[in-house]
Scaffold this active site. Structure first.
Site, PDB file in Angstrom:
ATOM      1  N   HIS A 126      45.236  -2.569  33.339  1.00  0.00           N
ATOM      2  CA  HIS A 126      44.000  -2.075  33.949  1.00  0.00           C
ATOM      3  C   HIS A 126      43.460  -3.059  34.978  1.00  0.00           C
ATOM      4  O   HIS A 126      43.655  -4.265  34.875  1.00  0.00           O
ATOM      5  CB  HIS A 126      42.941  -1.664  32.914  1.00  0.00           C
ATOM      6  CG  HIS A 126      42.244  -2.759  32.173  1.00  0.00           C
ATOM      7  ND1 HIS A 126      41.906  -2.640  30.841  1.00  0.00           N
ATOM      8  CD2 HIS A 126      41.790  -3.965  32.542  1.00  0.00           C
ATOM      9  CE1 HIS A 126      41.284  -3.728  30.451  1.00  0.00           C
ATOM     10  NE2 HIS A 126      41.200  -4.555  31.464  1.00  0.00           N
ATOM     11  N   GLU A 155      41.668   2.426  33.207  1.00  0.00           N
ATOM     12  CA  GLU A 155      42.601   2.372  32.094  1.00  0.00           C
ATOM     13  C   GLU A 155      43.832   3.240  32.359  1.00  0.00           C
ATOM     14  O   GLU A 155      43.787   4.159  33.191  1.00  0.00           O
ATOM     15  CB  GLU A 155      41.896   2.876  30.822  1.00  0.00           C
ATOM     16  CG  GLU A 155      40.699   2.031  30.379  1.00  0.00           C
ATOM     17  CD  GLU A 155      41.120   0.739  29.668  1.00  0.00           C
ATOM     18  OE1 GLU A 155      42.197   0.197  29.949  1.00  0.00           O
ATOM     19  OE2 GLU A 155      40.338   0.275  28.819  1.00  0.00           O
ATOM     20  N   ASP A 165      32.816  -3.786  37.697  1.00  0.00           N
ATOM     21  CA  ASP A 165      32.491  -2.915  36.566  1.00  0.00           C
ATOM     22  C   ASP A 165      31.336  -3.469  35.731  1.00  0.00           C
ATOM     23  O   ASP A 165      30.905  -4.612  35.924  1.00  0.00           O
ATOM     24  CB  ASP A 165      33.736  -2.702  35.677  1.00  0.00           C
ATOM     25  CG  ASP A 165      34.493  -3.995  35.376  1.00  0.00           C
ATOM     26  OD1 ASP A 165      33.931  -5.081  35.604  1.00  0.00           O
ATOM     27  OD2 ASP A 165      35.640  -3.922  34.915  1.00  0.00           O
ATOM     28  N   ASN A 183      47.138  -3.974  29.513  1.00  0.00           N
ATOM     29  CA  ASN A 183      47.733  -2.651  29.719  1.00  0.00           C
ATOM     30  C   ASN A 183      47.774  -2.285  31.206  1.00  0.00           C
ATOM     31  O   ASN A 183      47.995  -1.135  31.556  1.00  0.00           O
ATOM     32  CB  ASN A 183      46.952  -1.590  28.926  1.00  0.00           C
ATOM     33  CG  ASN A 183      45.490  -1.500  29.344  1.00  0.00           C
ATOM     34  OD1 ASN A 183      45.078  -2.125  30.327  1.00  0.00           O
ATOM     35  ND2 ASN A 183      44.711  -0.721  28.619  1.00  0.00           N
TER      36      ASN A 183
HETATM   37  C1  GLP Z   1      38.263  -6.874  31.237  1.00  0.00           C
HETATM   38  C2  GLP Z   1      37.697  -6.597  32.640  1.00  0.00           C
HETATM   39  C3  GLP Z   1      38.760  -6.726  33.705  1.00  0.00           C
HETATM   40  C4  GLP Z   1      39.561  -7.974  33.425  1.00  0.00           C
HETATM   41  C5  GLP Z   1      40.379  -7.775  32.183  1.00  0.00           C
HETATM   42  C6  GLP Z   1      41.230  -8.972  31.783  1.00  0.00           C
HETATM   43  O1  GLP Z   1      38.301  -5.794  30.384  1.00  0.00           O
HETATM   44  N1  GLP Z   1      37.009  -5.354  32.820  1.00  0.00           N
HETATM   45  O2  GLP Z   1      38.154  -6.742  34.983  1.00  0.00           O
HETATM   46  O3  GLP Z   1      40.440  -8.235  34.493  1.00  0.00           O
HETATM   47  O4  GLP Z   1      39.575  -7.374  31.112  1.00  0.00           O
HETATM   48  O5  GLP Z   1      40.478  -9.947  31.149  1.00  0.00           O
HETATM   49  P1  GLP Z   1      40.981 -11.397  30.892  1.00  0.00           P
HETATM   50  O6  GLP Z   1      40.961 -12.087  32.222  1.00  0.00           O
HETATM   51  O7  GLP Z   1      39.986 -11.981  29.946  1.00  0.00           O
HETATM   52  O8  GLP Z   1      42.352 -11.296  30.321  1.00  0.00           O
END
Ligand code: GLP
Length: 241
Positions: free
Chosen positions: A138, A143, A67, A136
């Site tokens: 995702h 989402e 992304d 959540n």
């Molecule tokens: C972001 C990314 C995801 C990632 C998630 C968790 O929003 N787009 O790909 O897995 O959040 O992030 P973290 O590893 O910092 O908890």
């Protein structure tokens, strides 16, 4: 699903990096699906170290990232392009021409998304997709929703995601409110999936995503249908299962 239990973040990072490294060793011209967020940073550090020690060669590897924020430039230090260069691409011998992220500055979202679907197809699909897990549920920026969106699309970020990501920005208002993300079909077509999760704050979502009902309200739950998923998580993240 294969669950690899790690002691802590360090251990999780090493084990996850081991799986990525073995993919590269077994298929030097593999396609890695890569992820951002704080969780994979330790795994990238291990990969960089092994590269520097001469144990890994990225010269034939291609990559597609999950992304990218919409509307921020690649030079912006919060873009995922910048993140990948800082944490991996700039530190190993991967050919930058073989690395791909959605174009966050393409304002025509249909074009940005169809170009990215074509890029994933052009590299021949994903051998190993690395995923973090949002609080959540995702994956990428898919989402919670009433549906699984198959292909790359433009999403409005959930308020909780903007809240979670604001730690990287000066303020809530500075966090981009939209992103381009691979869809669930793009992810599910990966030949292997590696999910990394760390910390007690993710324990409830690990339980819901991997042991709860399969529902678009918890997008990661769809991974229960994938034939080759490895979850590498530390004790804290696994504490509710
Ligand atoms: C972001 C990314 C995801 C990632 C998630 C968790 O929003 N787009 O790909 O897995 O959040 O992030 P973290 O590893 O910092 O908890």
């Amino acid at each position: 699903m294969n669950i690899v239990r790690a002691k802590d973040y360090q251990d999780m990072s090493k084990k996850a990096a081991g799986i990525i490294a073995s993919q590269i060793i077994m298929k030097p011209n593999c396609v890695l699906g890569l992820a951002t967020g704080s969780t994979p940073i330790g795994a990238y550090e291990n990969l960089v170290e092994w590269y520097q020690n001469g144990d890994l060669d990225f010269s034939k590897v291609s990559s597609v990232n999950l992304d990218e924020y919409r509307g921020i430039t690649r030079e912006n230090d919060q873009s995922y392009y910048y993140f990948m260069n800082k944490n991996l691409f700039g530190k190993v011998n991967i050919d930058k021409a073989n690395t791909h992220l959605p174009d966050g500055m393409e304002s025509d979202s249909d074009k940005a998304c169809s170009d990215y679907n074509k890029a994933i197809e052009a590299v021949g699909g994903i051998d190993l997709q690395l995923l973090g897990l949002g609080h959540n549920g995702h994956i990428g920026f898919n989402e919670p929703s009433e549906e699984f969106v198959p292909d790359t699309h433009c999403v409005d970020l959930a308020p909780s995601t903007i809240e979670a990501n604001k730690r990287f920005f000066a303020s809530y208002d500075d966090v981009p409110k939209q992103a381009y993300t691979m869809g669930i079909r793009n992810i599910m077509l990966a030949r292997k999936v590696l999910v990394v999760v760390s910390g007690e704050d993710k324990a409830a979502i690990v339980r819901d995503a991997f042991f709860g009902p399969i529902t678009p309200k918890v997008q990661a739950s769809v991974l229960q249908l994938h034939p080759n998923v490895t979850l590498v998580a530390d004790e804290a993240a696994l504490s509710l299962i």
